[in-house]
Design a protein around this motif. Structure first.
Motif, PDB file in Angstrom:
ATOM      1  N   UNK A  35     -13.245  16.693  -3.286  1.00 16.54           N
ATOM      2  CA  UNK A  35     -12.117  16.594  -2.111  1.00 16.54           C
ATOM      3  C   UNK A  35     -12.711  15.408  -1.136  1.00 16.54           C
ATOM      4  N   UNK A  36     -11.901  14.515  -0.823  1.00 13.29           N
ATOM      5  CA  UNK A  36     -12.039  13.536   0.462  1.00 13.29           C
ATOM      6  C   UNK A  36     -11.325  14.194   1.370  1.00 13.29           C
ATOM      7  N   UNK A  37     -12.029  14.669   2.585  1.00 18.43           N
ATOM      8  CA  UNK A  37     -11.448  15.289   3.510  1.00 18.43           C
ATOM      9  C   UNK A  37     -11.477  14.062   4.673  1.00 18.43           C
ATOM     10  N   UNK A  38     -10.403  14.198   5.678  1.00 19.35           N
ATOM     11  CA  UNK A  38     -10.570  13.446   6.821  1.00 19.35           C
ATOM     12  C   UNK A  38     -10.053  14.154   8.070  1.00 19.35           C
ATOM     13  N   UNK A  39     -10.697  13.745   9.201  1.00 18.69           N
ATOM     14  CA  UNK A  39     -10.198  14.540  10.370  1.00 18.69           C
ATOM     15  C   UNK A  39     -10.368  13.537  11.749  1.00 18.69           C
ATOM     16  N   UNK A  84      -8.107  19.517   9.435  1.00 16.76           N
ATOM     17  CA  UNK A  84      -8.649  18.725   8.557  1.00 16.76           C
ATOM     18  C   UNK A  84      -7.538  18.429   7.427  1.00 16.76           C
ATOM     19  N   UNK A  85      -7.503  17.208   7.059  1.00 19.37           N
ATOM     20  CA  UNK A  85      -6.599  16.863   5.966  1.00 19.37           C
ATOM     21  C   UNK A  85      -7.352  16.643   4.639  1.00 19.37           C
ATOM     22  N   UNK A  86      -6.730  17.083   3.523  1.00 20.91           N
ATOM     23  CA  UNK A  86      -7.090  16.924   2.240  1.00 20.91           C
ATOM     24  C   UNK A  86      -6.586  15.672   1.818  1.00 20.91           C
ATOM     25  N   UNK A  87      -7.318  14.617   1.562  1.00 18.89           N
ATOM     26  CA  UNK A  87      -6.637  13.542   1.263  1.00 18.89           C
ATOM     27  C   UNK A  87      -6.482  13.337  -0.197  1.00 18.89           C
ATOM     28  N   UNK A  88      -7.445  13.738  -1.138  1.00 15.73           N
ATOM     29  CA  UNK A  88      -7.222  13.811  -2.526  1.00 15.73           C
ATOM     30  C   UNK A  88      -8.364  14.877  -3.267  1.00 15.73           C
ATOM     31  N   UNK A  89      -8.094  14.923  -4.621  1.00 17.82           N
ATOM     32  CA  UNK A  89      -8.835  15.632  -5.342  1.00 17.82           C
ATOM     33  C   UNK A  89      -9.504  14.612  -6.696  1.00 17.82           C
ATOM     34  N   UNK A 140       0.836  -1.237   0.054  1.00 19.08           N
ATOM     35  CA  UNK A 140       0.179  -0.242  -0.005  1.00 19.08           C
ATOM     36  C   UNK A 140       0.854   1.260  -0.060  1.00 19.08           C
ATOM     37  N   UNK A 141       1.576   1.458  -1.324  1.00 20.06           N
ATOM     38  CA  UNK A 141       2.375   2.583  -1.265  1.00 20.06           C
ATOM     39  C   UNK A 141       1.608   3.849  -2.234  1.00 20.06           C
ATOM     40  N   UNK A 142       1.483   4.732  -1.628  1.00 24.03           N
ATOM     41  CA  UNK A 142       0.955   6.000  -2.619  1.00 24.03           C
ATOM     42  C   UNK A 142       1.970   7.022  -2.847  1.00 24.03           C
ATOM     43  N   UNK A 143       1.811   7.589  -4.015  1.00 27.12           N
ATOM     44  CA  UNK A 143       2.734   8.966  -4.425  1.00 27.12           C
ATOM     45  C   UNK A 143       1.767   9.871  -3.862  1.00 27.12           C
ATOM     46  N   UNK A 144       2.478  10.798  -3.232  1.00 22.81           N
ATOM     47  CA  UNK A 144       1.811  12.109  -2.861  1.00 22.81           C
ATOM     48  C   UNK A 144       2.664  13.144  -3.487  1.00 22.81           C
ATOM     49  N   UNK A 159      -6.557  12.101  -7.696  1.00 22.87           N
ATOM     50  CA  UNK A 159      -4.827  12.422  -7.300  1.00 22.87           C
ATOM     51  C   UNK A 159      -4.930  12.676  -5.930  1.00 22.87           C
ATOM     52  N   UNK A 160      -4.015  11.850  -5.434  1.00 20.66           N
ATOM     53  CA  UNK A 160      -3.704  12.004  -3.847  1.00 20.66           C
ATOM     54  C   UNK A 160      -3.016  13.324  -3.601  1.00 20.66           C
ATOM     55  N   UNK A 161      -3.547  14.216  -2.561  1.00 19.57           N
ATOM     56  CA  UNK A 161      -2.943  15.356  -2.217  1.00 19.57           C
ATOM     57  C   UNK A 161      -2.371  15.271  -0.709  1.00 19.57           C
ATOM     58  N   UNK A 162      -3.074  14.759   0.188  1.00 17.55           N
ATOM     59  CA  UNK A 162      -2.711  14.641   1.585  1.00 17.55           C
ATOM     60  C   UNK A 162      -1.755  15.832   2.235  1.00 17.55           C
ATOM     61  N   UNK A 163      -2.545  16.743   2.274  1.00 21.62           N
ATOM     62  CA  UNK A 163      -2.289  17.857   2.911  1.00 21.62           C
ATOM     63  C   UNK A 163      -2.698  18.052   4.182  1.00 21.62           C
ATOM     64  N   UNK A 164      -1.973  18.298   5.399  1.00 21.60           N
ATOM     65  CA  UNK A 164      -2.565  18.440   6.918  1.00 21.60           C
ATOM     66  C   UNK A 164      -2.608  19.625   7.387  1.00 21.60           C
ATOM     67  N   UNK A 165      -1.484  20.498   6.950  1.00 28.94           N
ATOM     68  CA  UNK A 165      -1.231  21.764   7.710  1.00 28.94           C
ATOM     69  C   UNK A 165      -0.497  22.825   6.539  1.00 28.94           C
ATOM     70  N   UNK A 166      -0.286  23.986   6.963  1.00 28.55           N
ATOM     71  CA  UNK A 166      -0.053  24.983   6.157  1.00 28.55           C
ATOM     72  C   UNK A 166       1.233  24.609   5.377  1.00 28.55           C
ATOM     73  N   UNK A 167       2.230  24.034   6.122  1.00 29.64           N
ATOM     74  CA  UNK A 167       3.675  23.796   5.456  1.00 29.64           C
ATOM     75  C   UNK A 167       3.266  22.801   4.472  1.00 29.64           C
ATOM     76  N   UNK A 168       2.545  21.673   4.647  1.00 26.63           N
ATOM     77  CA  UNK A 168       2.264  20.868   3.467  1.00 26.63           C
ATOM     78  C   UNK A 168       1.757  21.528   2.323  1.00 26.63           C
ATOM     79  N   UNK A 169       0.731  22.513   2.750  1.00 28.29           N
ATOM     80  CA  UNK A 169       0.101  23.223   1.364  1.00 28.29           C
ATOM     81  C   UNK A 169       0.876  24.093   0.794  1.00 28.29           C
ATOM     82  N   UNK A 170       1.791  24.835   1.625  1.00 32.22           N
ATOM     83  CA  UNK A 170       2.905  25.564   0.731  1.00 32.22           C
ATOM     84  C   UNK A 170       3.904  24.708  -0.216  1.00 32.22           C
TER      85      UNK A 170
END
Length: 179
Positions: free
Chosen positions: A151-155, A99-104, A55-59, A116-127
């Motif tokens: 978007x699939x959101x998780x929290x 909240x984490x943005x899992x994908x689009x 279960x490897x994903x590319x982010x 497409x996997x996004x997997x951003x959970x904080x401001x640094x990852x968004x940047x």
């Protein structure tokens, strides 16, 4: 003295153990330096590992091994519509609620559903995500559908999802039954 290249199965075992033992993503470039092979060989190795049902994903931050034992997360799919220049604002708004943005996801007229996997959970990852988009001149999937996307959101809590959704609605990003 030149480092010795890691060979096939040994290299894939090393990559797999590295990904399993660490929760942070590893880029193809990082893995290629650690194993002394090209990034393209790493891409092939990851493909072979995925073919063995690993279960490897590319982010946007690199490769991640999806750990099986995670705390219970609440999940929700939301429908959004906005111009490309509003993407960073949308993502920051979501992660600011924990909240984490899992994908689009989009529905492409030829290819059907694209995710497409996004997997951003904080401001640094968004940047980091935004920097990667800009440095590669990549287009957002939503540009293929005039801004409409899911978007699939998780929290960790339902209330975090509810608050983020309300903020998105107030900012004009959501589309829904009452629009």
């Amino acid at each position: 003295m030149e480092e010795k290249k890691m060979l096939g199965e040994e290299r894939r075992s090393y990559i797999l153990s590295l990904l399993k033992e660490n929760s942070r993503p590893y880029t193809g470039s990082e893995l290629s330096k650690l194993t002394n092979v090209s990034r393209q060989i790493i891409v092939g190795d990851i493909t072979l590992l995925k073919a063995k049902n690993e279960p490897i994903i590319a982010t946007s931050q690199g490769y991640l091994y999806l750990q099986q034992s995670k705390p219970e997360l609440f999940e929700k799919i939301i429908a959004c519509n906005h111009a490309p220049e509003k993407t960073e604002e949308e993502l920051l708004l979501i992660v600011d609620y924990g909240v984490t943005v899992k994908d689009v996801k989009i529905e492409h007229p030829v290819y059907g559903d694209l995710t497409a996997s996004i997997l951003v959970s904080n401001r640094k990852e968004v940047q980091q995500f935004m920097k990667k988009i800009q440095s590669t001149n990549a287009v957002y999937l939503s540009q293929l559908t005039s801004g409409i996307h899911l978007h699939t959101l998780t929290a960790n809590s339902q209330s975090a999802l509810t608050e983020a959704e309300a903020a998105l609605r107030n900012a004009g990003f959501l589309i829904g039954w009452d629009d």
